[in-house]
Write an enzyme that holds these catalytic residues in place. Structure first.
Site, PDB file in Angstrom:
ATOM      1  CD  GLU A   1      -2.854   1.208   0.202  1.00 16.73           C
ATOM      2  OE1 GLU A   1      -3.713   0.335   0.175  1.00 16.73           O
ATOM      3  OE2 GLU A   1      -2.766   2.091  -0.652  1.00 16.73           O
TER       4      GLU A   1
ATOM      5  CG  ASP B   1      -1.006   4.773  -1.094  1.00 12.19           C
ATOM      6  OD1 ASP B   1      -1.594   4.159  -2.009  1.00 12.19           O
ATOM      7  OD2 ASP B   1      -1.352   4.707   0.101  1.00 12.19           O
TER       8      ASP B   1
ATOM      9  CB  SER C   1      -5.220   1.026  -2.692  1.00  7.77           C
ATOM     10  OG  SER C   1      -5.681   0.774  -1.420  1.00  7.77           O
TER      11      SER C   1
ATOM     12  CG  ASP D   1     -20.894   9.882 -17.741  1.00  9.43           C
ATOM     13  OD1 ASP D   1     -20.735   9.352 -16.620  1.00  9.43           O
ATOM     14  OD2 ASP D   1     -22.006  10.065 -18.261  1.00  9.43           O
ATOM     15  CB  ILE D   2     -17.396   5.494 -15.974  1.00  6.54           C
ATOM     16  CG1 ILE D   2     -16.086   6.267 -15.752  1.00  6.54           C
ATOM     17  CG2 ILE D   2     -17.133   4.000 -16.181  1.00  6.54           C
ATOM     18  CD1 ILE D   2     -15.138   6.262 -16.909  1.00  6.54           C
TER      19      ILE D   2
ATOM     20  N   GLY E   1     -24.013  10.452 -16.560  1.00  4.27           N
ATOM     21  CA  GLY E   1     -23.993  11.416 -15.462  1.00  4.27           C
ATOM     22  C   GLY E   1     -23.496  10.777 -14.178  1.00  4.27           C
TER      23      GLY E   1
ATOM     24  CG  ASP F   1     -22.164   6.018 -12.133  1.00 11.96           C
ATOM     25  OD1 ASP F   1     -21.372   5.489 -11.321  1.00 11.96           O
ATOM     26  OD2 ASP F   1     -21.814   6.373 -13.280  1.00 11.96           O
TER      27      ASP F   1
END
Ligand SMILES: *[C@@H]1O[C@H](CO)[C@@H](O)[C@H](O)[C@H]1NC(C)=O
Ligand SMILES: *[C@@H]1O[C@H](CO)[C@@H](O)[C@H](O)[C@H]1NC(C)=O
Ligand SMILES: *[C@@H]1O[C@H](CO)[C@@H](O)[C@H](O)[C@H]1NC(C)=O
Ligand SMILES: *[C@@H]1O[C@H](CO)[C@@H](O)[C@H](O)[C@H]1NC(C)=O
Ligand SMILES: *[C@@H]1O[C@H](CO)[C@@H](O)[C@H](O)[C@H]1NC(C)=O
Ligand SMILES: *[C@@H]1O[C@H](CO)[C@@H](O)[C@H](O)[C@H]1NC(C)=O
Ligand SMILES: *[C@@H]1O[C@H](CO)[C@@H](O)[C@H](O)[C@H]1NC(C)=O
Ligand SMILES: *[C@@H]1O[C@H](CO)[C@@H](O)[C@H](O)[C@H]1NC(C)=O
Ligand SMILES: *[C@@H]1O[C@H](CO)[C@@H](O)[C@H](O)[C@H]1NC(C)=O
Ligand SMILES: *[C@@H]1O[C@H](CO)[C@@H](O)[C@H](O)[C@H]1NC(C)=O
Length: 607
Positions: free
Chosen positions: A301, A305, A524, A568-569, A587, A589
């Site tokens: 992690e 990052d 993550s 937009d996905i 839009g 979601d």
């Protein structure tokens, strides 16, 4: 699994009976033991435990009211961030609250065990006392040793405590009592990232399932590198021009270590200019954390990052804030990993930094089931995030990796005697005062991250603690009407704060851990990526002597969402709890928010 419930229920019934309230004391808090924990016996009366008293602020709405103004792009005070002292003043308890608490501590002779230590704003006081003293101070609270069923970790906790009637209104809660979420139970390595089991999946035909024709040529769906991410979101030809003014932070818990050698190796592979420029990061250790640079103990992690952030934002200053979880007072082997309030601890620290030291962006890739976090604690931490927004910080939070559940195979039931079916939302994602990031995979089009490819399902949810804020009222109401209707009725709280707000790539990032390259997926990964883009936006503003963006949500929902500032996905859903979960849609979601960032268009659209 289900047999856990009767056990917890019997315990609570027994406790309720045992705790006949002493005169002049009132029950302050009562919780259910989260199903992952079991009581193993009484706490040793002589052991010292750390208690942190959260004092009620003198004006509980002042922080929120002020933030409503400074974060609203239509307000005259937009971007007028406050200084440390101004924020402390808004957070501080009244003198009479402080006096009542001090009096209670001295009546119980707390000073003879440890010196109570106040937070800079005066809203917390922390001290250590033997279990026997805590028992007495808290109306006979029954401290036991609780063990986590899967990790074996042990903590000293109680399920209920009382306070003197006159004192109770001055205190929000006592930390270190009922908070069962601990460092280990955040379970990030299992929950937020998956490193293995991907290659065999990649042999199958999933890659063919999605058209990849118009993707950047640097993008390889099964091995995602920096060039691809920077090209995809439009930052690759942007050179930071005010790097000495900008600052981005990464939160670290669980003894996760960010490694300098791994960063070097990664940059050498994927960002040669930064490698040649000796790109690095500052390492801040808090609460007993250790800067462990032993390469064979490097962890996924922290390195994911830091590498993502430095890779995208170099040469902007980056700091890793490593929050430890080993209070020095618990000699007992079994409790040495006992962590009290990791989030609150970090937040207090950050709020005390002056403007030249405070990171303007913070990326958090840790989380826990909302229902296991005591409500008063969750509200306090969320309030701290609001205060951080007042300081001009943008806090980005991973939405989780189990879709509408918490992780693959989770039992999706409420954590009370009823054990009712429910989706599981996570905290701090459910707090309205941070910006929550989901994860996508593939490129043309980007789709919701799936177990099939990424090994995770992008987290999504509606808080049961926090009401739907006004800035997302319309987006969420429209989404429910158009795409959910009565589907999943009862499994989520349609009036709660819905997340995520935005999303970004979070699939199969190629990073270096312990000297070896591996691929890691998760919110993550998407969260430090999105946070980095915010840091670049800040850079452009700082170069023009504008203020940094600070708390983002009102701006995103009022101005940027549903514009070309986001891609937009529309494909995929928050698979979890054995169902498809909330679908992506045109839009906003409840699985990708407004979508993934377009850096150039964001720059143009900013106020
Ligand atoms: C609390 O602060 C808000 C705004 O900062 C103010 O409008 C309100 O009057 C204050 N309330 C009290 C009780 O002082
Ligand atoms: C609260 O206490 C501080 C320091 O003891 C003092 O300066 C201040 O005037 C007090 N405020 C009120 C409202 O009494
Ligand atoms: C994405 O959704 C659109 C609209 O529903 C559909 O036309 C397209 O085939 C989908 N693409 C993928 C890769 O699922
Ligand atoms: C994409 O990455 C995979 C895994 O590293 C590798 O096997 C494959 O050759 C790469 N594809 C291309 C076109 O480079
Ligand atoms: C990077 O570090 C090396 C070794 O200390 C030094 O020689 C070089 O000048 C540094 N490069 C930059 C750009 O600071
Ligand atoms: C580094 O970590 C490994 C694995 O835990 C350990 O065996 C080794 O002794 C450590 N090296 C140093 C110098 O501490
Ligand atoms: C807060 O910051 C000041 C320096 O600005 C420092 O002296 C003090 O110790 C800090 N307080 C805490 C609790 O960290
Ligand atoms: C994942 O793979 C399974 C088995 O091949 C398939 O049934 C399912 O539709 C896939 N899910 C997604 C979200 O692509
Ligand atoms: C949210 O929308 C509903 C219905 O559109 C409306 O009744 C309510 O007042 C709105 N709430 C807020 C806080 O704007
Ligand atoms: C920003 O402020 C500095 C110092 O006041 C000044 O030198 C510079 O010209 C300003 N830049 C812009 C773009 O206004």
């Amino acid at each position: 699994m289900i047999s856990r419930w009767p056990i917890a229920a019997i315990l609570i019934a027994a406790l309720a009976e045992a705790l006949a309230a002493p005169p002049n004391m009132v029950v302050k808090e009562r919780v259910n033991v989260p199903s992952a924990w079991v009581r193993r016996g009484d706490a040793n009366k002589a052991d010292l435990i750390s208690l942190s008293v959260a004092l009620k602020p003198s004006n509980e709405t002042a922080v929120y009211d002020r933030l409503d103004q400074t974060s609203d792009p239509d307000s005259d005070s937009y971007g007028s961030h406050l200084s440390r002292e101004e924020v402390f003043e808004l957070m501080s308890p009244s003198n009479s609250t402080r006096q009542s608490v001090d009096q209670w501590l001295s009546e119980n002779d707390v000073q003879s065990y440890s010196t109570p230590s106040y937070s800079p704003a005066g809203d917390w006081v922390t001290f250590e006392v033997p279990v026997s003293v805590a028992h007495k101070m808290l109306g006979g609270a029954d401290f036991g040793v609780f063990e986590h069923r899967s990790t074996g970790e042990r903590v000293v906790r109680t399920t209920e405590y009382l306070l003197p009637r006159d004192l109770a209104p001055h205190i929000d809660f006592i930390g270190g009592t009922t908070y069962f979420s601990t460092a280990r139970s955040l379970r990030i390595p299992g929950r937020m990232i998956k490193t293995e089991a991907v290659d065999s999946l990649l042999q199958t035909n999933i890659l063919a399932a999605v058209g990849e024709s118009s993707k950047p040529s640097s993008c390889n769906v099964s091995n995602v590198k920096l060039d691809c991410l920077r090209e995809l979101y439009g930052t690759i030809d942007y050179t930071p021009s005010a790097p000495s003014k900008g600052h981005i932070g990464v939160a670290g818990f669980l003894e996760e270590n960010a490694n300098y050698e791994d960063l070097e190796k990664y940059l050498k592979d994927q960002r040669k200019d930064a490698y040649k420029g000796n790109a690095t990061f500052d390492y801040v250790t808090l609460n007993g954390a250790q800067n462990n640079q032993n390469l064979s103990e490097a962890t996924g992690e922290a390195n994911l990052d830091i590498q993502t952030v430095v890779g995208v934002t170099w040469p902007i200053r980056t700091t890793y804030f490593d929050v430890g979880g080993r209070p020095p007072f618990l000699a007992d082997e079994n409790t040495k990993k006992n962590t009290n309030e990791p989030y609150a601890h970090l937040n207090n620290y950050l709020l005390n930094l002056t403007d030249d030291k405070i990171p303007q962006v913070l990326s958090i890739s840790y989380g826990d089931d909302e229902q296991t976090v005591p409500e008063a604690y969750a509200r306090r931490v969320c309030w701290q995030y609001a205060a951080m927004g007042l300081r001009g910080m943008s806090v980005l939070q991973a939405s989780g990796d189990g879709g509408v559940g918490a992780e693959e195979g989770d039992v999706c039931v409420t954590n009370d005697k009823k054990a009712k079916k429910t989706f599981l939302q996570s905290f701090p994602s459910s707090c309205p005062y941070i910006t929550v990031v989901g994860a996508v995979e593939h490129f043309a089009p980007e789709v919701v991250a799936t177990y099939n490819l990424s090994g995770i399902s992008s987290g999504a949810g509606f808080s049961r603690l926090f009401d739907r804020p006004s800035w997302q009222n319309k987006s969420v109401a429209d989404y429910i009407t158009m795409y959910l209707g009565t589907r999943y009725h009862g499994l989520y709280n349609p009036m709660g704060r819905a997340y995520p707000d935005v999303s970004a790539q979070g699939s199969l990032f190629s990073i270096s851990v312990g000297g070896k390259f591996g691929r890691i997926s998760g919110t993550s990964a998407s969260t430090p990526l999105f946070a980095s883009i915010v840091a670049l936006l800040n850079d452009a503003r700082l170069a023009e002597n504008k203020t940094v963006l600070g708390y983002l949500n009102p701006l995103i929902y009022k101005k940027l969402g549903n514009t070309d500032a986001f891609n937009d996905i529309v494909n995929g859903s928050a698979v979890g709890c054995g169902v498809d979960g909330f679908p992506a849609s045109k839009g906003w979601d409840a699985v990708t928010g407004f979508g993934t960032p377009n850096f150039k268009n964001l720059l143009k659209a900013l106020p």
